[in-house]
Design a protein around this motif. Structure first.
Motif, mmCIF file in Angstrom:
data_model
loop_
_atom_site.group_PDB
_atom_site.id
_atom_site.type_symbol
_atom_site.label_atom_id
_atom_site.label_comp_id
_atom_site.label_asym_id
_atom_site.label_seq_id
_atom_site.Cartn_x
_atom_site.Cartn_y
_atom_site.Cartn_z
ATOM 1 N N THR A 54 0.803 -1.221 0.000
ATOM 2 C CA THR A 54 0.000 0.000 0.000
ATOM 3 C C THR A 54 0.837 1.274 0.000
ATOM 4 O OG1 THR A 54 -0.147 -0.060 2.402
ATOM 5 C CG2 THR A 54 -1.937 -1.123 1.158
ATOM 6 N N CYS A 56 2.705 4.446 -1.174
ATOM 7 C CA CYS A 56 2.562 5.336 -2.325
ATOM 8 C C CYS A 56 3.952 5.690 -2.847
ATOM 9 C CB CYS A 56 1.814 6.602 -1.929
ATOM 10 S SG CYS A 56 1.514 7.717 -3.317
ATOM 11 N N ASP A 86 -3.479 5.832 -12.106
ATOM 12 C CA ASP A 86 -2.105 5.572 -11.697
ATOM 13 C C ASP A 86 -1.086 6.122 -12.692
ATOM 14 O OD1 ASP A 86 -2.782 3.795 -9.387
ATOM 15 O OD2 ASP A 86 -3.716 2.637 -10.993
ATOM 16 N N ARG A 107 2.192 6.917 -10.575
ATOM 17 C CA ARG A 107 2.185 7.270 -9.157
ATOM 18 C C ARG A 107 0.991 6.589 -8.512
ATOM 19 N NH1 ARG A 107 1.665 13.207 -6.302
ATOM 20 N NH2 ARG A 107 2.181 12.478 -4.222
ATOM 21 N N GLY A 108 1.264 5.881 -7.434
ATOM 22 C CA GLY A 108 0.189 5.188 -6.744
ATOM 23 C C GLY A 108 0.748 4.130 -5.825
ATOM 24 N N GLU A 109 -0.119 3.221 -5.437
ATOM 25 C CA GLU A 109 0.292 2.141 -4.552
ATOM 26 C C GLU A 109 1.188 1.165 -5.302
ATOM 27 O OE1 GLU A 109 -3.590 1.953 -1.613
ATOM 28 O OE2 GLU A 109 -3.225 0.302 -2.991
ATOM 29 N N ARG A 140 2.695 9.537 3.099
ATOM 30 C CA ARG A 140 1.397 9.248 2.500
ATOM 31 C C ARG A 140 1.021 7.791 2.571
ATOM 32 N NH1 ARG A 140 0.127 12.671 -2.545
ATOM 33 N NH2 ARG A 140 -1.137 10.836 -2.683
ATOM 34 N N GLY A 142 -0.398 4.577 2.003
ATOM 35 C CA GLY A 142 -1.312 4.119 0.970
ATOM 36 C C GLY A 142 -2.405 5.112 0.665
ATOM 37 N N HIS A 144 -2.637 7.579 -1.588
ATOM 38 C CA HIS A 144 -2.923 7.861 -2.993
ATOM 39 C C HIS A 144 -3.634 6.652 -3.572
ATOM 40 C CE1 HIS A 144 -2.384 9.450 -7.030
ATOM 41 N NE2 HIS A 144 -2.185 8.194 -7.379
ATOM 42 N N ARG A 145 -4.852 6.846 -3.944
ATOM 43 C CA ARG A 145 -5.619 5.713 -4.441
ATOM 44 C C ARG A 145 -6.366 6.099 -5.704
ATOM 45 N NH1 ARG A 145 -6.694 4.503 1.506
ATOM 46 N NH2 ARG A 145 -5.153 2.898 1.845
ATOM 47 N N HIS A 152 -8.536 8.977 -4.287
ATOM 48 C CA HIS A 152 -7.552 9.542 -5.215
ATOM 49 C C HIS A 152 -7.120 10.899 -4.720
ATOM 50 C CE1 HIS A 152 -6.068 11.356 -8.976
ATOM 51 N NE2 HIS A 152 -5.686 10.134 -9.229
ATOM 52 N N ASP A 153 -5.929 11.312 -5.081
ATOM 53 C CA ASP A 153 -5.383 12.609 -4.679
ATOM 54 C C ASP A 153 -6.392 13.750 -4.804
ATOM 55 O OD1 ASP A 153 -1.903 12.616 -5.637
ATOM 56 O OD2 ASP A 153 -2.838 12.436 -3.686
#
Length: 157
Positions: A54, A56, A86, A107-109, A140, A142, A144-145, A152-153
């Motif tokens: 998870t 980021c 993502d 960018r993400g998990e 951050r 996890g 950023h989803r 989501h951001d």
């Protein structure tokens, strides 16, 4: 900026390997072995498998593929749409008549980015696909989803 205390340690390495390393770091412009080894350690710590699923992160997925492979361009587009939360940006380069280089800035998990890289890698006609993590956001975790009920951001304040 606070600097950590420096620690010295010894390393045993075969002479021929050390000579190759010294030649390489000189070509790259390092002032000494310590600087080069610190960079190697930092790079090793940015490997995607080092992080919780998870976590980021930001990075890239670089791929080389044969754009004449049946259905591959459509499959890649479909995957990119499925992971659009993502993917920050893409760059597409024609290497030859058959081969393309595509770079996805992501960018993400870690879990999702690994999943995307794996799904690209196994497609018929993909010669190379690799996730490279270049930034870790420990604050951050996890947070950023993307889609599928995940925050989501742009959606949290």
């Amino acid at each position: 900026m606070q600097h950590d205390e420096l620690n010295r340690f010894g390393v045993s390495i075969p002479s021929d390997l050390l000579m190759q390393f010294d030649k390489q770091i000189k070509q790259q412009g390092y002032g000494n072995r310590s600087e080069a080894i610190r960079d190697l350690i930092r790079k090793s710590l940015l490997q995607p498998q080092q992080y919780p699923a998870t976590q980021c992160v930001a990075g890239t997925i670089a791929m080389v593929y044969d754009h004449h492979a049946s259905e591959l361009p459509l499959s890649l587009i479909a995957l990119q749409h499925a992971y659009h939360h993502d993917i920050i940006s893409t760059m597409h380069v024609h290497l030859s008549h058959e081969l393309c280089l595509e770079i996805l800035v992501v960018r993400g998990e870690v879990r999702r980015l690994r999943e995307l890289g794996d799904r690209i890698r196994v497609l018929k006609g993909v010669l190379y696909a690799e996730l490279s993590v270049t930034h870790l956001d420990p604050a951050r975790g996890g947070e950023h989803r993307g889609h599928h009920g995940r925050q989501h951001d742009d959606e949290h304040t």
